[in-house]
Each structure stands twice: as C-alpha cells, then as structure tokens.
Design an enzyme around this catalytic site. Sequence first.
Site, PDB file in Angstrom:
ATOM      1  N   LYS A 137      24.888  17.557 -10.135  1.00 19.98           N
ATOM      2  CA  LYS A 137      24.863  19.012 -10.078  1.00 19.98           C
ATOM      3  C   LYS A 137      23.500  19.472  -9.567  1.00 19.98           C
ATOM      4  O   LYS A 137      22.455  19.043 -10.062  1.00 19.98           O
ATOM      5  CB  LYS A 137      25.129  19.591 -11.477  1.00 19.98           C
ATOM      6  CG  LYS A 137      25.356  21.090 -11.504  1.00 19.98           C
ATOM      7  CD  LYS A 137      25.690  21.537 -12.924  1.00 19.98           C
ATOM      8  CE  LYS A 137      25.896  23.044 -12.999  1.00 19.98           C
ATOM      9  NZ  LYS A 137      26.143  23.492 -14.386  1.00 19.98           N
ATOM     10  N   HIS A 139      22.552  22.830  -9.284  1.00 16.33           N
ATOM     11  CA  HIS A 139      22.211  24.198  -9.700  1.00 16.33           C
ATOM     12  C   HIS A 139      22.413  24.311 -11.205  1.00 16.33           C
ATOM     13  O   HIS A 139      23.096  23.483 -11.821  1.00 16.33           O
ATOM     14  CB  HIS A 139      23.106  25.216  -8.978  1.00 16.33           C
ATOM     15  CG  HIS A 139      24.564  25.059  -9.305  1.00 16.33           C
ATOM     16  ND1 HIS A 139      25.349  24.103  -8.695  1.00 16.33           N
ATOM     17  CD2 HIS A 139      25.366  25.713 -10.182  1.00 16.33           C
ATOM     18  CE1 HIS A 139      26.586  24.178  -9.161  1.00 16.33           C
ATOM     19  NE2 HIS A 139      26.621  25.154 -10.075  1.00 16.33           N
TER      20      HIS A 139
END
Length: 257
Positions: A137, A139
């Site tokens: 991921k 963000h």
Amino acid sequence: MAEQKQLNINDNCGKIGKIFKAEMSVYEGESDHMEQYKREFIEFMVDCEVLKFGDFVTKSGRKTPFFINTGFYRTGAQLKKLGEYYAKAIYGAFGTDFDVLFGPAYKGIPLTVAASMALSDRYGAEIRYCSNRKEVKDHGDKGILLGSPIGDGDRVVIIEDVTTAGTSIGETLPIIRAQGDVKALGLVVSVDRMERGQGTRTALTEISEKYGFRTTAIVTMEEVIRHLYNRPYKGKMIIDDSLKQAIDAYYEVYGVK
C-alpha cells in the site's frame, strides 16, 4: 534430544501411506479414543463444506481426492468456532508465550483474527494479529503489513489453513524476517495432509527440520479418515469403500514411503 524428538513428531504420523493399507479392524473403535474436540472439528468441517471429496488439484499441482478450503467458513458463528479450535491447538503446542499471530494473505487474514480473539477469550492472552498484503500500500497506512506491526524481539506463530508440499512457508518467512530481529516459533494448520513435501518426508516435518521450529495441526488426515470411514454422519456415508480406495491410491503416490 527432546528438541529432535519434537521436530520429528510429524514424521511418525507421516507413515500414512502404510497405515491406510491396514485392515478395517485397525480403525474399529479407534475414533472413540480420539479427543472430543478433534471429532467435533472434523464434523464441523463437513457441516461447513470445508472438507470436500472429489477431484481437485492442489496449489502444488497434485491431483487429490480430498480438499480443505477454509474459504467456506463464511459466517460470524463459523469463524468464532474455527478460532476456538485453532486457539486450542495453538495453546497446546505453544502456550501463550508469544507476541504475534501471523496469517498470510488472503485466507490467513480471517484465521489470525479469529484465533487471536479466541486466545483472548479462552486464555486471557493478548496476542497481536498481523497479515501481509499481496500488494504494498502506497497511501494512508503504507506498507506490506495489515494489523499489528512486527519488530525486533517479537516471537511469531504462523497460522495457515493447510500445507501440502510446504511451498507457502517459503514465501511467508521472508516477509516476517524482513521486519527486524524476529523469532518464528512455529506453524499451526487446520489439517495435516500427511503427505510428502519437497523430499521424502512429510511437509510439516520438512518445515520443522528446515526452519528449526515446531509445526502442529488441529487434526491429521489419518484422524479425519479414521472418524469418517464407513461411519454414517447425519444419515450420509462421507467416506465409503470406493472413496477410501481413491485416498489409498493417492497416498501410494504422495505418502511417505
């Protein structure tokens, strides 16, 4: 000596290819001596349609007459009960003297959540849960981990559904060890398929010997077959003579010689 004995415990079970050649008299009455929670778990898998018999192909490419798919635990009640079975197996093998329960994505995510909750409810243990993401991921809560972070000094138990050839643990351990000075204590699965791994010994035995930690399971396939073979369950014969022959033939190829 005690450690070596523990590491080889699965190999003793792994003689299933020979065990299944025995006469039916070997099985008669033995299910009555099986621990109650094991019998209940086997029937629980049947009820949830997690334990299936037919024609399947495993992740390692083996054609098999039986398959365990934990993705069929689909309700809150089922996951709660599953977590309790896992917690009992984890407590029996590792106690609660560890920090993190790690479940590899994707199926390991609900397993580690359910089992960590059960460890808290049944044994008062505050074990952190953690899983990995398939994609990193970039963000918000960035990184590859989901749940608790893992860091230096953490002792980790890995939880999976099943291990057939032992390939998945080779993908999981680098993720865990990349987080710091972490000690992997062992692996727990729902069902020990009791077949060869990459070499001539059972997959769980090979994992124990290669990585130097303990492996355990809620039940073994020997126990599953002992409990269900020629024993009607809810009016249905789950494992009849024909299916038993197919299982025997499978272990002739993939069982420990």
